[in-house]
Design a protein around this motif. Structure first.
Motif, PDB file in Angstrom:
ATOM      1  N   ASP A 115      -7.863  61.691  24.063  1.00  0.00           N
ATOM      2  CA  ASP A 115      -6.575  62.359  24.185  1.00  0.00           C
ATOM      3  C   ASP A 115      -5.543  61.721  23.253  1.00  0.00           C
ATOM      4  OD1 ASP A 115      -5.434  64.467  26.259  1.00  0.00           O
ATOM      5  OD2 ASP A 115      -3.836  63.018  25.825  1.00  0.00           O
ATOM      6  N   GLU A 116      -4.480  62.453  22.954  1.00  0.00           N
ATOM      7  CA  GLU A 116      -3.462  61.978  22.019  1.00  0.00           C
ATOM      8  C   GLU A 116      -2.176  61.548  22.707  1.00  0.00           C
ATOM      9  OE1 GLU A 116      -2.981  65.134  19.231  1.00  0.00           O
ATOM     10  OE2 GLU A 116      -4.970  64.856  18.364  1.00  0.00           O
ATOM     11  N   ASP A 117      -2.149  61.525  24.026  1.00  0.00           N
ATOM     12  CA  ASP A 117      -0.946  61.168  24.781  1.00  0.00           C
ATOM     13  C   ASP A 117      -0.899  59.651  24.982  1.00  0.00           C
ATOM     14  OD1 ASP A 117       1.355  61.219  26.233  1.00  0.00           O
ATOM     15  OD2 ASP A 117       0.507  62.222  27.979  1.00  0.00           O
ATOM     16  N   ARG A 120       1.103  55.813  24.546  1.00  0.00           N
ATOM     17  CA  ARG A 120       2.396  55.142  24.543  1.00  0.00           C
ATOM     18  C   ARG A 120       2.172  53.661  24.334  1.00  0.00           C
ATOM     19  NH1 ARG A 120       2.770  58.818  29.057  1.00  0.00           N
ATOM     20  NH2 ARG A 120       4.077  60.553  28.396  1.00  0.00           N
ATOM     21  N   CYS A 141      -2.927  55.080  27.667  1.00  0.00           N
ATOM     22  CA  CYS A 141      -3.252  56.501  27.607  1.00  0.00           C
ATOM     23  C   CYS A 141      -2.833  57.147  28.918  1.00  0.00           C
ATOM     24  CB  CYS A 141      -4.750  56.692  27.369  1.00  0.00           C
ATOM     25  SG  CYS A 141      -5.240  58.434  27.364  1.00  0.00           S
ATOM     26  N   ALA A 184      -3.514  60.204  29.788  1.00  0.00           N
ATOM     27  CA  ALA A 184      -4.535  61.146  30.242  1.00  0.00           C
ATOM     28  C   ALA A 184      -5.590  60.472  31.120  1.00  0.00           C
ATOM     29  CB  ALA A 184      -5.191  61.818  29.051  1.00  0.00           C
TER      30      ALA A 184
END
Length: 55
Positions: free
Chosen positions: A15-17, A19, A30, A32
């Motif tokens: 996933d690209e979420d 921080r 992540c 996700a």
């Protein structure tokens, strides 16, 4: 690790979420899969960029 070196996706779920983590430099979280991970530059390899059959 500099601020410019940022991952594009989570190494666990893809996933690209992402921080920045609170555990220090180079840590990421992540949203996700709820995992944290650390990125670090280990150094240059002794064999350099010669390539070879072992790849």
């Amino acid at each position: 690790m500099s601020e410019r070196a940022a991952p594009f996706y989570c190494p666990y779920c893809g996933d690209e979420d992402l921080r920045p983590g609170l555990q220090g430099p180079g840590t990421w979280e992540c949203a996700a899969c709820n995992r944290g991970f650390r990125l670090a530059f280990l150094g240059l390899l002794a064999r350099g960029l010669t390539g070879g059959a072992d790849r």
